[in-house]
Motif scaffolding. Structure first.
Motif, PDB file in Angstrom:
ATOM      1  N   ILE A  68       3.042  -1.368   4.676  1.00  0.00           N
ATOM      2  CA  ILE A  68       2.205  -0.394   4.696  1.00  0.00           C
ATOM      3  C   ILE A  68       4.111   0.357   4.533  1.00  0.00           C
ATOM      4  N   CYS A  69       3.625   1.157   3.277  1.00  0.00           N
ATOM      5  CA  CYS A  69       4.743   2.228   2.608  1.00  0.00           C
ATOM      6  C   CYS A  69       4.341   4.330   2.810  1.00  0.00           C
ATOM      7  N   LEU A  70       5.200   4.723   3.677  1.00  0.00           N
ATOM      8  CA  LEU A  70       4.627   5.957   3.957  1.00  0.00           C
ATOM      9  C   LEU A  70       6.634   6.977   4.188  1.00  0.00           C
ATOM     10  N   GLU A  71       6.036   8.157   3.822  1.00  0.00           N
ATOM     11  CA  GLU A  71       7.545   8.678   3.175  1.00  0.00           C
ATOM     12  C   GLU A  71       7.677  10.492   3.949  1.00  0.00           C
ATOM     13  N   ASN A  72       8.667  10.617   4.460  1.00  0.00           N
ATOM     14  CA  ASN A  72       8.445  11.327   5.634  1.00  0.00           C
ATOM     15  C   ASN A  72      10.102  11.995   5.379  1.00  0.00           C
ATOM     16  N   THR A  73      10.522  13.638   4.937  1.00  0.00           N
ATOM     17  CA  THR A  73       9.571  13.955   4.909  1.00  0.00           C
ATOM     18  C   THR A  73       8.891  13.197   3.357  1.00  0.00           C
ATOM     19  N   HIS A  74       7.757  14.155   3.305  1.00  0.00           N
ATOM     20  CA  HIS A  74       7.083  14.043   1.711  1.00  0.00           C
ATOM     21  C   HIS A  74       7.091  14.852   0.775  1.00  0.00           C
ATOM     22  N   ASN A  75       8.126  14.579  -0.880  1.00  0.00           N
ATOM     23  CA  ASN A  75       8.140  15.420  -1.116  1.00  0.00           C
ATOM     24  C   ASN A  75       7.096  16.673  -2.103  1.00  0.00           C
ATOM     25  N   ARG A  76       6.989  15.650  -2.629  1.00  0.00           N
ATOM     26  CA  ARG A  76       5.524  15.652  -3.755  1.00  0.00           C
ATOM     27  C   ARG A  76       4.467  16.466  -2.718  1.00  0.00           C
ATOM     28  N   CYS A  77       4.633  16.682  -2.128  1.00  0.00           N
ATOM     29  CA  CYS A  77       3.313  17.350  -0.746  1.00  0.00           C
ATOM     30  C   CYS A  77       4.403  18.731   0.252  1.00  0.00           C
ATOM     31  N   GLY A  78       5.425  18.489  -0.759  1.00  0.00           N
ATOM     32  CA  GLY A  78       6.521  19.970  -0.754  1.00  0.00           C
ATOM     33  C   GLY A  78       7.278  19.515   0.791  1.00  0.00           C
ATOM     34  N   GLY A  79       7.600  19.034   1.252  1.00  0.00           N
ATOM     35  CA  GLY A  79       8.372  18.274   2.030  1.00  0.00           C
ATOM     36  C   GLY A  79       8.243  18.756   3.545  1.00  0.00           C
ATOM     37  N   LYS A  80       7.220  18.025   3.662  1.00  0.00           N
ATOM     38  CA  LYS A  80       5.983  18.129   5.021  1.00  0.00           C
ATOM     39  C   LYS A  80       6.191  16.745   5.902  1.00  0.00           C
ATOM     40  N   LEU A  96       0.783  -1.105   0.288  1.00  0.00           N
ATOM     41  CA  LEU A  96      -0.092  -0.138  -0.018  1.00  0.00           C
ATOM     42  C   LEU A  96       0.803   0.676   0.029  1.00  0.00           C
ATOM     43  N   VAL A  97       0.330   2.281  -1.521  1.00  0.00           N
ATOM     44  CA  VAL A  97       1.553   3.511  -1.508  1.00  0.00           C
ATOM     45  C   VAL A  97       0.537   4.028  -1.390  1.00  0.00           C
ATOM     46  N   GLY A  98       1.260   5.509  -1.183  1.00  0.00           N
ATOM     47  CA  GLY A  98       0.609   7.324  -1.624  1.00  0.00           C
ATOM     48  C   GLY A  98       0.682   6.911  -3.195  1.00  0.00           C
ATOM     49  N   ASP A  99      -0.657   7.959  -3.542  1.00  0.00           N
ATOM     50  CA  ASP A  99      -0.810   7.520  -5.047  1.00  0.00           C
ATOM     51  C   ASP A  99       0.624   9.232  -5.635  1.00  0.00           C
ATOM     52  N   ALA A 103       8.931  -2.392  -7.722  1.00  0.00           N
ATOM     53  CA  ALA A 103       8.733  -3.730  -7.002  1.00  0.00           C
ATOM     54  C   ALA A 103       7.469  -5.063  -7.760  1.00  0.00           C
ATOM     55  N   SER A 104       7.193  -4.608  -8.557  1.00  0.00           N
ATOM     56  CA  SER A 104       6.320  -4.803  -9.789  1.00  0.00           C
ATOM     57  C   SER A 104       7.176  -5.694 -11.586  1.00  0.00           C
ATOM     58  N   VAL A 105       7.935  -5.448 -11.254  1.00  0.00           N
ATOM     59  CA  VAL A 105       9.189  -5.601 -12.234  1.00  0.00           C
ATOM     60  C   VAL A 105       9.762  -7.280 -11.962  1.00  0.00           C
ATOM     61  N   CYS A 106      10.262  -6.482 -10.769  1.00  0.00           N
ATOM     62  CA  CYS A 106      11.612  -7.526 -10.018  1.00  0.00           C
ATOM     63  C   CYS A 106      10.524  -8.598  -9.072  1.00  0.00           C
ATOM     64  N   GLY A 107       9.775  -7.700  -8.104  1.00  0.00           N
ATOM     65  CA  GLY A 107       9.386  -8.898  -7.147  1.00  0.00           C
ATOM     66  C   GLY A 107       7.734  -9.772  -7.764  1.00  0.00           C
ATOM     67  N   GLY A 108       7.093  -8.979  -8.338  1.00  0.00           N
ATOM     68  CA  GLY A 108       6.506  -9.669  -8.606  1.00  0.00           C
ATOM     69  C   GLY A 108       4.578  -8.777  -7.444  1.00  0.00           C
ATOM     70  N   ILE A 109       5.047  -8.239  -7.183  1.00  0.00           N
ATOM     71  CA  ILE A 109       4.653  -6.906  -5.890  1.00  0.00           C
ATOM     72  C   ILE A 109       3.468  -5.968  -6.569  1.00  0.00           C
ATOM     73  N   MET A 110       2.376  -6.093  -6.266  1.00  0.00           N
ATOM     74  CA  MET A 110       1.071  -5.497  -6.401  1.00  0.00           C
ATOM     75  C   MET A 110       2.138  -4.014  -5.919  1.00  0.00           C
ATOM     76  N   TYR A 111       1.138  -3.134  -6.105  1.00  0.00           N
ATOM     77  CA  TYR A 111       0.937  -1.513  -5.243  1.00  0.00           C
ATOM     78  C   TYR A 111       0.024  -0.969  -5.650  1.00  0.00           C
ATOM     79  N   GLU A 112      -0.774  -0.709  -4.835  1.00  0.00           N
ATOM     80  CA  GLU A 112      -2.406  -0.319  -4.383  1.00  0.00           C
ATOM     81  C   GLU A 112      -2.042   1.194  -3.920  1.00  0.00           C
ATOM     82  N   PRO A 113      -2.654   2.007  -5.050  1.00  0.00           N
ATOM     83  CA  PRO A 113      -1.797   2.990  -4.854  1.00  0.00           C
ATOM     84  C   PRO A 113      -3.234   4.019  -4.052  1.00  0.00           C
ATOM     85  N   ILE A 114      -2.835   4.430  -2.519  1.00  0.00           N
ATOM     86  CA  ILE A 114      -3.809   5.230  -1.606  1.00  0.00           C
ATOM     87  C   ILE A 114      -3.582   6.736  -1.966  1.00  0.00           C
ATOM     88  N   ARG A 115      -4.676   7.316  -1.666  1.00  0.00           N
ATOM     89  CA  ARG A 115      -5.682   8.284  -1.700  1.00  0.00           C
ATOM     90  C   ARG A 115      -4.306   9.337  -0.749  1.00  0.00           C
TER      91      ARG A 115
END
Length: 351
Positions: free
Chosen positions: A135-147, A77-80, A92-104
């Motif tokens: 579940i994958c988080l991003e911190n700080t968040h790049n496309r949200c302006g470094g929040k 589960l990854v942020g869109d 992850a899909s190419v090398c690991g056969g893993i599905m990304y599910e984008p979460i808003r």
């Protein structure tokens, strides 16, 4: 050239270059490079984790970590709006056969508990569904302006993960920026995630590399996958030595980047034809828009580069400026002057 393209353009310090000459080297694939071992031990202790692994890049660090958690046919589960989902070539899909599910992605960079809950099948025994394994988080968040993600949110998401038996992984490429923005020790953040990666070659200014830290079991699996992906390195102490200097000397100075970012945002906000919210500047990233009818984001970037200022575009017509240690106060003064001249000169031509 005043270069706001990214903090990845930072160059190593003199102390980092000197450390390369003095590094004790060995074959890291066999665990014999003393400098790499020292870096990994230091990084694990710094982040409050059992172990750490030195990686060639943040992209490989993210990929190896996701693959270590997710069996083939499961989903992450990854942020869109996350870097993992947008900028890492679907690894992850190419090398690991893993599905990304984008979460808003919420405006503060978080993923809502409600949206994550909806991504979990009600009947986990139904063979039609791929089951979430991470579940994958991003911190700080790049496309949200470094929040920076709040500690309350991180506590909530960790509790959700534990209740649903889903580990929490953090793409913490700029996690030290997050800690300084929140005014806390890095361990106050890392305690809420099972593992994380952080970048050594962004604001910390090391020439190459990232670190994955987590449990010994996770790190052992990451190390195996690193080898499989071609990331096993030999006398890697040449890279680990400046990385160790970066962790020992460059973390606190990131505050200077945050201060300069706030200054740049405030001065941009005062320019007619620029849209930016200073309250949205948490760290070293500023997002702004051109609202002058004589410019598109593309034509503005072209005009800025002709005047020796480089920015990047970050989707939805937003322009990104990233502050790093090579950006001086005089650079900011010059940048504001150049932007005013660009916008003013084209308004005059239009009429």
């Amino acid at each position: 050239m005043i270069n706001y393209l990214s903090d990845t353009i930072t160059l190593p310090t003199d102390a980092m270059m000197q450390s390369i000459q003095e590094a004790k080297l060995g074959d890291d694939v066999y665990g014999q490079d003393e400098t790499v071992n020292h870096l990994e031990e230091f990084a694990a202790k710094l982040t409050g984790k059992e172990a750490a692994c030195f990686m060639p890049s943040g992209t490989m660090a993210n990929l190896a970590s996701i693959m270590a958690y997710c069996p083939r046919g499961t989903k992450a589960l990854v942020g869109d709006e996350s870097d993992i989902y947008i900028f890492e070539a679907g690894g992850a899909s190419v090398c690991g056969g893993i599905m990304y599910e984008p979460i808003r992605t919420q405006s503060d960079g978080s993923l809502s508990i409600e949206d994550l809950t909806n991504a979990i099948p009600i009947d986990k025994n139904d063979p039609q569904f791929a089951l979430p394994a991470l579940i994958c988080l991003e911190n700080t968040h790049n496309r949200c302006g470094g929040k920076a993600l709040s500690l309350d949110y991180l506590s909530e998401i960790k509790r959700f993960g534990d209740e649903n038996h889903i580990p929490i992984y953090m793409d913490g490429a700029r996690v030290f920026n997050a800690a300084l923005s929140l005014g806390v020790d890095i361990k106050e953040i890392t305690q809420h995630v099972d593992s994380l990666q952080f970048c050594l070659s962004k604001g910390l200014s090391a020439p190459v590399g990232s670190i994955v830290s987590g449990t010994k079991q996770h790190i052992n699996e990451v190390r195996r996958i690193r080898k499989m992906l071609g990331g096993g390195m030999r006398q890697a102490g040449i890279l680990a030595a400046p990385a160790l200097v970066a962790l020992q000397t460059m973390i606190d100075r990131l505050t200077e980047d945050h201060q300069k970012a706030k200054r740049l945002a405030k001065e941009l906000e005062a320019i007619d034809g620029i849209e930016v919210e200073t309250k949205d500047v948490h760290s070293n990233i500023i997002m702004f828009k051109i609202i002058n009818e004589n410019f598109t984001w593309k034509s503005f970037l072209e005009a800025a580069e002709k005047n020796n200022v480089i920015f990047s575009e970050m989707g939805y017509g937003r322009i990104r400026a990233v502050i790093h240690r090579h950006i001086t106060d005089d650079d900011i003064t010059s940048t504001i002057k150049i932007i005013k001249e660009i916008l003013h000169s084209n308004i005059i031509k239009a009429y």
